[in-house]
Structures are given as structure tokens and as C-alpha cells.
Design a protein around this motif. Structure first.
Motif, PDB file in Angstrom:
ATOM      1  N   LEU A   1       0.830  -1.207   0.000  1.00 21.91           N
ATOM      2  CA  LEU A   1       0.000   0.000   0.000  1.00 21.91           C
ATOM      3  C   LEU A   1       0.868   1.262   0.000  1.00 21.91           C
ATOM      4  O   LEU A   1       0.602   2.212  -0.753  1.00 21.91           O
ATOM      5  N   ILE A   2       1.924   1.278   0.802  1.00 20.70           N
ATOM      6  CA  ILE A   2       2.828   2.427   0.845  1.00 20.70           C
ATOM      7  C   ILE A   2       3.514   2.603  -0.514  1.00 20.70           C
ATOM      8  O   ILE A   2       3.677   3.738  -0.995  1.00 20.70           O
ATOM      9  N   THR A   3       3.898   1.511  -1.165  1.00 25.23           N
ATOM     10  CA  THR A   3       4.518   1.583  -2.482  1.00 25.23           C
ATOM     11  C   THR A   3       3.565   2.187  -3.501  1.00 25.23           C
ATOM     12  O   THR A   3       3.934   3.076  -4.273  1.00 25.23           O
ATOM     13  N   ILE A   4       2.323   1.734  -3.491  1.00 21.37           N
ATOM     14  CA  ILE A   4       1.332   2.237  -4.444  1.00 21.37           C
ATOM     15  C   ILE A   4       1.045   3.711  -4.198  1.00 21.37           C
ATOM     16  O   ILE A   4       1.002   4.510  -5.142  1.00 21.37           O
ATOM     17  N   LEU A   5       0.861   4.107  -2.944  1.00 20.15           N
ATOM     18  CA  LEU A   5       0.598   5.513  -2.639  1.00 20.15           C
ATOM     19  C   LEU A   5       1.797   6.397  -2.985  1.00 20.15           C
ATOM     20  O   LEU A   5       1.629   7.520  -3.482  1.00 20.15           O
TER      21      LEU A   5
ATOM     22  N   TYR B   1       3.738  10.287  -9.531  1.00 19.76           N
ATOM     23  CA  TYR B   1       3.122  10.646 -10.809  1.00 19.76           C
ATOM     24  C   TYR B   1       2.350  11.958 -10.717  1.00 19.76           C
ATOM     25  O   TYR B   1       2.229  12.666 -11.713  1.00 19.76           O
ATOM     26  N   ASP B   2       1.835  12.297  -9.553  1.00 19.99           N
ATOM     27  CA  ASP B   2       1.212  13.618  -9.371  1.00 19.99           C
ATOM     28  C   ASP B   2       2.230  14.737  -9.555  1.00 19.99           C
ATOM     29  O   ASP B   2       1.910  15.792 -10.109  1.00 19.99           O
ATOM     30  N   ILE B   3       3.448  14.533  -9.082  1.00 15.58           N
ATOM     31  CA  ILE B   3       4.507  15.530  -9.269  1.00 15.58           C
ATOM     32  C   ILE B   3       4.792  15.716 -10.758  1.00 15.58           C
ATOM     33  O   ILE B   3       4.944  16.846 -11.231  1.00 15.58           O
TER      34      ILE B   3
ATOM     35  N   TRP C   1      -1.436   4.835 -14.205  1.00 14.00           N
ATOM     36  CA  TRP C   1      -2.028   3.525 -13.941  1.00 14.00           C
ATOM     37  C   TRP C   1      -1.041   2.418 -14.269  1.00 14.00           C
ATOM     38  O   TRP C   1      -0.839   1.497 -13.480  1.00 14.00           O
ATOM     39  N   LEU C   2      -0.424   2.524 -15.422  1.00 12.09           N
ATOM     40  CA  LEU C   2       0.540   1.505 -15.824  1.00 12.09           C
ATOM     41  C   LEU C   2       1.743   1.491 -14.885  1.00 12.09           C
ATOM     42  O   LEU C   2       2.204   0.427 -14.461  1.00 12.09           O
ATOM     43  N   GLY C   3       2.254   2.664 -14.532  1.00 15.60           N
ATOM     44  CA  GLY C   3       3.401   2.749 -13.639  1.00 15.60           C
ATOM     45  C   GLY C   3       3.106   2.249 -12.243  1.00 15.60           C
ATOM     46  O   GLY C   3       3.933   1.567 -11.627  1.00 15.60           O
ATOM     47  N   THR C   4       1.927   2.579 -11.725  1.00 16.94           N
ATOM     48  CA  THR C   4       1.565   2.160 -10.376  1.00 16.94           C
ATOM     49  C   THR C   4       1.321   0.656 -10.310  1.00 16.94           C
ATOM     50  O   THR C   4       1.793  -0.018  -9.386  1.00 16.94           O
TER      51      THR C   4
ATOM     52  N   GLY D   1       4.707  -1.002 -10.710  1.00 16.53           N
ATOM     53  CA  GLY D   1       5.486  -0.894  -9.478  1.00 16.53           C
ATOM     54  C   GLY D   1       4.993  -1.845  -8.405  1.00 16.53           C
ATOM     55  O   GLY D   1       5.784  -2.436  -7.666  1.00 16.53           O
ATOM     56  N   GLY D   2       3.667  -2.006  -8.301  1.00 16.49           N
ATOM     57  CA  GLY D   2       3.113  -2.963  -7.342  1.00 16.49           C
ATOM     58  C   GLY D   2       3.497  -4.394  -7.683  1.00 16.49           C
ATOM     59  O   GLY D   2       3.819  -5.189  -6.799  1.00 16.49           O
ATOM     60  N   LEU D   3       3.501  -4.707  -8.978  1.00 13.87           N
ATOM     61  CA  LEU D   3       3.895  -6.059  -9.387  1.00 13.87           C
ATOM     62  C   LEU D   3       5.384  -6.305  -9.154  1.00 13.87           C
ATOM     63  O   LEU D   3       5.781  -7.413  -8.778  1.00 13.87           O
ATOM     64  N   VAL D   4       6.202  -5.281  -9.359  1.00 10.47           N
ATOM     65  CA  VAL D   4       7.636  -5.426  -9.060  1.00 10.47           C
ATOM     66  C   VAL D   4       7.828  -5.680  -7.575  1.00 10.47           C
ATOM     67  O   VAL D   4       8.614  -6.535  -7.164  1.00 10.47           O
ATOM     68  N   TYR D   5       7.081  -4.934  -6.736  1.00 12.84           N
ATOM     69  CA  TYR D   5       7.174  -5.158  -5.295  1.00 12.84           C
ATOM     70  C   TYR D   5       6.787  -6.595  -4.943  1.00 12.84           C
ATOM     71  O   TYR D   5       7.461  -7.256  -4.168  1.00 12.84           O
ATOM     72  N   LEU D   6       5.702  -7.068  -5.506  1.00  8.13           N
ATOM     73  CA  LEU D   6       5.287  -8.445  -5.229  1.00  8.13           C
ATOM     74  C   LEU D   6       6.310  -9.446  -5.739  1.00  8.13           C
ATOM     75  O   LEU D   6       6.471 -10.521  -5.160  1.00  8.13           O
ATOM     76  N   GLY D   7       7.011  -9.101  -6.812  1.00  6.99           N
ATOM     77  CA  GLY D   7       8.017 -10.005  -7.362  1.00  6.99           C
ATOM     78  C   GLY D   7       9.260 -10.109  -6.505  1.00  6.99           C
ATOM     79  O   GLY D   7       9.933 -11.130  -6.501  1.00  6.99           O
TER      80      GLY D   7
END
Length: 92
Positions: free
Chosen positions: A35-39, A45-47, A58-61, A64-70
């Protein structure tokens, strides 16, 4: 409210969340950091949007979540779900 007070309160909440998730087990801890990674990525991306750049948040988030899970830590409770001995061959 004073900026220092707001930051101190949010820091205290963050510490309670981290300590609580470590006490509840590795799956809760991994979920909290997902959750912290996604937020964090969403804020990143807001910056970029503020600089008139057009990234795909959407694609980046999701990526990134899938990389974290990996690369989630190898633990008997987590590793059996996410990582096996062949996963590192796929990453590298």
C-alpha cells in the motif's frame, strides 16, 4: 493547524501502523508496504503531472506494485505465495 503538529501526528500514526503490522505477521507487513509503495508511486506521478508531463500513472503504479510483489521478502508465509526458486531466473 501548525505544519509541525500535522507532520508529527502523521509520523506517529505511521509508526503505530508499522509496529502493528510487524506484530500481526509478515503478510500484514508486506500488505502495508505494498500500500505504501502504491501511494508513493501515485504521489510521484502527481509531481510529474504538475510539470506538464504525461506519464501513464495507472501503468506505472500497477507495474510498481507487481515489481514489489516479485521481490517481496522470502519468508515461509509469503514466499510460498509469491516466490519460488525459478522466480529469480525470470527477474534476472
Amino acid at each position: 493547524m501548525n505544519n509541525l503538529i500535522v507532520r508529527s501526528m502523521s509520523g506517529a500514526v505511521f509508526v503505530v501502523l508499522i509496529l502493528g503490522s510487524t506484530m500481526l505477521g509478515p503478510l500484514v507487513f508486506a500488505g502495508l508496504f505494498l500500500l505504501i509503495t502504491i501511494l508513493g508511486l501515485w504521489e510521484f506521478y502527481d509531481i510529474f503531472r504538475g510539470k506538464n508531463l504525461q506519464p501513464n500513472p495507472w501503468l506505472g503504479t500497477i507495474g510498481g506494485g507487481l515489481v514489489y510483489l516479485g521481490i517481496c521478502p522470502i519468508h515461509p508465509e509469503i514466499g510460498g505465495l509469491l516466490i519460488n526458486e525459478n522466480s529469480f531466473l525470470f527477474i534476472f
